[in-house]
Every structure is written in structure tokens, then in C-alpha cells.
Design an enzyme around this catalytic site. Structure first.
Site, short mmCIF file in Angstrom:
data_model
loop_
_atom_site.label_atom_id
_atom_site.label_comp_id
_atom_site.label_asym_id
_atom_site.label_seq_id
_atom_site.Cartn_x
_atom_site.Cartn_y
_atom_site.Cartn_z
N TYR A 247 7.97 -6.06 19.07
CA TYR A 247 8.98 -5.64 20.25
C TYR A 247 8.07 -4.57 20.92
O TYR A 247 7.77 -3.40 20.20
CB TYR A 247 10.13 -5.29 19.85
N HIS A 248 8.06 -4.54 22.28
CA HIS A 248 7.45 -3.23 22.96
C HIS A 248 8.43 -2.28 23.49
O HIS A 248 9.00 -2.51 24.38
CB HIS A 248 6.41 -3.75 24.06
#
Length: 314
Positions: free
Chosen positions: A119-120
Site C-alpha cells: 500500500y502506497h
């Protein structure tokens, strides 16, 4: 420090008086300075990460030019000493500022190719930390895919070259994994980084390129999620529709980011999703998304809270 602040306010008062605002109150200026200082600080702190990246570039240039001193005798790669010094620098920073830890390091294979999907956050600070950890403690380099604008940033060349960061196509990423390497990808990319919020929703926009890469290379996919990654750096949420419109038009990271808070960061490395020759890319992408959401739901309190994350650090 207080005396210097008072001197600055007195000078500012004289300047304002000189340009015609004689009635300005020095006490009001002092109050205004104290009021606005935290606001200025939270927008200044993200620049610290930029400074650290430039320090990393300097360290790499130094060690590259003095590779006889820093090179490991058992390797022929002249970048090894550069990477080791830089990773030690980031690992120390992560421990000092965030009490950083990785749970599930045993899920990273000791050899062979694997795709790490994460997840960014607003800034991928957790990826920097994770890459350093894996290099130091597993002695494996995690290659990464980055947005093209990163490669146009002055001074980033040494870091990108040393850590083999590439823009990435399906073909090039497949070749990296087929070569037995580790590769990290954030399907949400800059869009998720800038337009995501403290609810930690995945903003992948039906992107399945990463799944095509894993299917083509016949490698396992490892889901990764970092607890509180949205609490250390955040993107500005007001005028969100405007930022979204600007990003869609320019593809540039123009959304303001603030933060740098010393919150607790913990990266959870999930169980590998092994290659299934009967699985289609769409099916694999859904499996990976569900795995990341499961890790998130089990470990991240939603909505995220900066104050709670700070308490977890303490």
C-alpha cells in the site's frame, strides 16, 4: 532561542512600521508567530526526507569513488559498499524516529524471485525502511518500480542506479523476476499516495499489471502493509477534487504533503500467495487486494489518528 525570536519580531516590527503600519503591536506579532509556528513546521518536515535522500546520494557518490575501501571482498559488484552504508543510514533513521520494525520477515524468500505488493502512503518512507532491512538482514536487494517523474528529479540518479529502481513495464518487470530477484510494486502508485487518506482504502483503479507480471514470471506475490504509514506523512485533503483534477491532467505530484511525525511504524509482511498456473491476472489481483485489506483490518485502527500513532510510539 526565545531571545532570538524576540529580536526577529522587533526587526519585523521596525520593518512594518517603516512601510507605514505604525500601529502594529509587537505582542500581537509574537502571538501570531507562536500560533503559526506548528503549521509552518508540519509543511517543512517533509523536506527533511528530501534532504535525507540527497544525503544518500552523496554517500553513494563517495563510496563509489572509494569503492576499494567499502567494497565487500566476497562480491564483485562495486555498488555493494554504497548500498550497505546507505541502508545502515536509513535503518538507523527508522529505529530512531519511528521505532520501525518488520513483522513476517521470514516470508521474504532467501533466494528466487518474488513480487512484493504494498500500500502506497503519502510518502513511501516505509518502503525505504523495508528495503534497508531486507538488504542488511536478508542480504537481498529489493528492486523497485517508481513513477517516471522521480527519474527527472535532480540529484536522485545515484540512489536510483544503486538500488536499481526502474520505471517498469510488464516485460521489464517480468525479466527482473525471472532473473530470481525481489521486486516491490505499489499498484496504487502516485494516485493512491496523493489522493488516499487515513481510511487506508486501496485506490488501484482496476490496475492488474502487477498481477500479469507475477503470472508471466511464475513467482509468488507477497502482500505488504505498514501500520500508521498515513500518520507520519499526509496529503492535504481540502480542495481534494481540485487536486484530483490537476493530477489527472498533469500526472505530476502537486498535492501538498505535510507531516514527518515520529509515529510508530510497523511493516507487516504477509504470507506469500504462491503461483497458480490456473489463475488469471484478474483473479490474482483480487487475491492480493484481499490479503492486504486483511492485514490492514487486523492491524490498523481506522480511521487513522496521528495522536494515537504517537502514543503507540511512546
Amino acid at each position: 532561542m526565545f531571545n532570538k525570536t524576540v529580536e526577529f519580531l522587533i526587526i519585523l516590527h521596525h520593518i512594518i512600521t517603516w512601510i507605514g503600519f505604525e500601529d502594529t503591536d509587537i505582542d500581537y506579532l509574537r502571538w501570531l508567530f507562536v500560533l503559526l509556528s506548528p503549521l509552518v513546521a508540519v509543511f517543512f518536515l517533509p523536506a527533511i526526507i528530501l534532504i535525507l535522500l540527497y544525503i544518500s546520494s552523496i554517500l553513494i557518490v563517495i563510496t563509489k569513488h572509494h569503492r576499494r575501501i567499502f567494497r565487500k571482498p566476497i562480491h564483485d559488484d562495486p555498488w555493494d559498499g554504497c548500498r550497505g552504508l546507505t541502508c545502515a543510514f536509513w535503518d538507523g533513521t527508522s529505529k530512531f524516529w519511528h521505532g520501525y520494525e518488520v513483522v513476517g520477515m521470514e516470508n521474504i524468500p532467501d533466494k528466487g524471485g518474488a513480487l512484493l505488493v504494498f500500500y502506497h502512503g503519502a510518502l513511501p518512507i516505509d518502503v525505504y525502511y523495508m528495503v534497508a532491512k531486507i538488504y542488511l538482514y536478508k542480504e537481498r536487494l529489493v528492486r523497485s518500480v517508481a513513477d517516471r517523474f522521480v527519474f527527472k528529479t535532480p540529484g536522485f540518479g545515484p540512489v536510483l542506479q544503486a538500488f536499481k529502481v526502474k520505471p517498469g513495464t510488464i516485460q521489464s518487470c517480468t525479466e527482473i523476476l525471472e532473473g530470481g530477484n525481489l521486486l516491490a510494486i505499489a499498484p496504487g502508485g502516485v494516485y493512491e499516495a496523493l489522493l488516499g487518506d487515513h481510511y487506508y482504502e486501496l485506490l488501484w483503479k482496476n490496475r492488474i499489471g502487477f498481477a500479469k507480471v507475477a503470472v508471466n514470471a511464475k513467482v509468488p506475490v507477497i502482500p505488504v502493509f505498514t501500520v500508521n504509514v498515513r500518520e507520519t506523512f499526509r496529503s492535504v485533503q481540502f480542495f481534494k477534487n481540485i487536486w484530483k483534477w490537476l493530477y489527472n491532467r498533469t500526472r505530476l505530484p502537486i498535492v501538498p504533503i505535510y507531516g514527518g511525525f515520529p509515529v510508530k511504524l510497523k511493516t507487516i509482511v504477509g504470507k506469500p500467495i504462491e503461483h497458480d498456473p490456473t489463475s488469471e491476472p484478474e483473479e490474482l489481483a483480487e487475491k492480493v487486494a484481499c490479503a492486504i485489506k486483511k492485514i490492514r483490518d487486523e492491524n490498523q485502527k481506522i480511521p487513522g489518528s496521528i495522536w494515537r500513532a504517537l502514543l503507540e510510539r511512546l
